[in-house]
Design an enzyme around this catalytic site. Structure first.
Site, PDB file in Angstrom:
ATOM      1  N   PRO A  44       0.812  -1.226   0.000  1.00 52.12           N
ATOM      2  CA  PRO A  44       0.000   0.000   0.000  1.00 52.12           C
ATOM      3  C   PRO A  44       0.843   1.273   0.000  1.00 52.12           C
ATOM      4  O   PRO A  44       0.510   2.233  -0.682  1.00 52.12           O
ATOM      5  CB  PRO A  44      -0.825  -0.132   1.283  1.00 52.12           C
TER       6      PRO A  44
ATOM      7  N   GLY B  49     -16.420   5.839 -34.156  1.00 54.01           N
ATOM      8  CA  GLY B  49     -17.547   6.682 -33.747  1.00 54.01           C
ATOM      9  C   GLY B  49     -18.292   6.041 -32.581  1.00 54.01           C
ATOM     10  O   GLY B  49     -17.681   5.397 -31.719  1.00 54.01           O
TER      11      GLY B  49
ATOM     12  N   GLU C  56       4.387  -1.988 -13.717  1.00 50.40           N
ATOM     13  CA  GLU C  56       5.834  -2.175 -13.930  1.00 50.40           C
ATOM     14  C   GLU C  56       6.549  -0.819 -14.097  1.00 50.40           C
ATOM     15  O   GLU C  56       7.515  -0.693 -14.844  1.00 50.40           O
ATOM     16  CB  GLU C  56       6.092  -3.147 -15.077  1.00 50.40           C
TER      17      GLU C  56
END
Ligand code: CAA
Length: 379
Positions: free
Chosen positions: A127, A338, A362
């Site tokens: 984290p 589109g 990475e």
């Protein structure tokens, strides 16, 4: 520096292309829609040698050169980017560091299993340790003839499906990057728990997991290199991994351009195919030019590695350019389609989502620029 592919490299590329078109592409939409891992493809990838490209022949692998590996990842990713990243992570982030830095015991035990298609993953990110990879909180404490690992790794590509993983952990916090060590870990070791499975924007056929290490005992012989070498090993591994992600981005871009050309020739507006309008022609010209530029940069970086030359800067350049180029190409491909390009029934919609991660994992584009500029500014 011009160079041509060898006959063997062309054979690898053609075999990968043929296999990808026949066996990988037909599954890509379903894997994405169902967020399902391509389990049925793994034995076929193993049989063709795509999962042992970075395993030495002595251990039952193909021991392919890096350019062949890049060609294979490009072709498979052109059909399905999720399948492409399985090959890339397994080879360059797991088999490669084990072959290069593993003890003889670990190599003899694990390389043949990697060659047989038991998948490998790479556990670096935590984290608080994303771009700042050195900020590792996972610890490894020596206890007799084992290291005991504790901590949490996130965003592990293939964490759910893998049998093995490369794990970076702190053996001595006081030494900073020199206190990080690298371990080859069996998923079956007691104390490894699967955490959250991430819900992602794209690359839905490849799982991304949190892995929790709770007093996991890892034999001493599974240490890669020596204690404290882990950060260098992680960086050397990523230099090689970045070639794989460059190849993945290149494959996605190639697929997007091909889809756009096909559509532009079929789609009629104002009484003629839209490929006859200069606005579309110029977009296709830019896509083709950028793809060729990325290909040249990437193949050259792979070739440098094969020649035993330094390639860290060139790998970062190739990853940076191919991933950013891929973003521009998929954007144009959707534009050419589109409104249809915004719909999930059209391949370019998946390519647009799959492309996005290549600028992040990475090493983000910003980290690639940091690596390149450090090389350029070095006295
Ligand atoms: N090769 C060999 N050694 C290297 C190296 C390389 N490519 N890069 C750095 N090193 C060495 C340095 O020489 C230095 O060694 P000394 O201390 O002996 O001089 C040591 O490593 C520390 O290097 P830095 O001072 O450059 O370290 P730093 O903290 O400034 O970090 C960084 C450098 C480039 C920012 C690095 O942290 C980095 O690459 N961050 C991005 C991490 C990343 O790519 N994460 C992706 C997660 S993996 C993933 O996405 C996998 C997946 O599942 C698909």
């Amino acid at each position: 520096m011009p160079f041509e592919l060898t006959e063997e490299q062309r054979m690898v590329r053609d075999m990968a292309r043929d296999f990808a078109e026949k066996e990988v592409a037909p599954l890509a939409h379903e894997l994405d829609e169902q967020e399902r891992f391509p389990s049925e493809t793994i034995p076929k990838l193993t049989e063709l040698g795509f999962l042992s490209m970075m395993v030495p022949e002595a251990y039952g692998g193909l021991e392919a050169d890096t350019l062949s590996y890049v060609l294979a990842v490009e072709e498979i990713s052109r059909a399905c980017a999720s399948t492409g990243v399985v090959i890339s992570v397994h080879n360059s982030l797991c088999a490669y560091p084990l072959s290069k830095f593993g003890s003889d015991t670990a190599k003899a035990k694990y390389l043949p299993q990697l060659a047989e298609g038991k998948l490998g993953s790479y556990c670096l990110t935590e984290p608080q340790a994303g771009s700042d990879a050195a900020n590792q909180q996972t610890t490894a404490t020596l206890d007799g003839d084992h290291y005991v690992l504790n901590g949490t790794k996130i965003y592990v590509t293939g964490g759910e499906q893998c049998s093995f993983m490369m794990v970076m952990a702190m053996t001595d916090k006081s030494k900073g990057t020199h206190g990080i060590s690298a371990f080859f870990v069996e998923k079956a070791f007691e104390g490894i728990k699967l955490g959250t499975k991430e819900k992602k924007m794209g690359l839905k056929g490849s799982d991304t997991m949190e892995l929790i290490f709770d007093n996991v005992r890892v034999p001493k012989e599974n240490l890669l290199g020596e204690e404290g070498m882990g950060f260098k090993i992680a960086m050397i591994t990523l230099d090689c991994g970045r070639l794989g992600i460059g190849a993945q981005a290149l494959g996605i871009a190639q697929a997007a351009m091909e889809e756009a050309i096909k559509y532009a020739k079929e789609r009629v507006q104002f009484g003629k195919p839209i490929s006859e309008f200069q606005a579309i022609q110029w977009m296709i010209a830019d896509m083709a030019t950028e793809i060729e530029a990325g290909r040249a940069l990437l193949y050259r970086a792979a070739d440098l590695k094969d020649r035993g030359e330094p390639f860290s800067k060139e790998a970062a350049m190739a990853k940076l350019f191919c991933s950013e180029m891929c973003g521009r190409v998929v954007d144009k491909a959707v534009q050419i389609h589109g409104g249809y390009g915004y719909m999930r029934d059209y391949t370019v919609e998946r390519l647009y989502r799959d492309a996005r991660i290549t600028r992040i994992y990475e090493g983000t584009s910003e980290i690639q620029r940091l690596v390149i500029s450090r090389h350029m500014l070095r006295s």
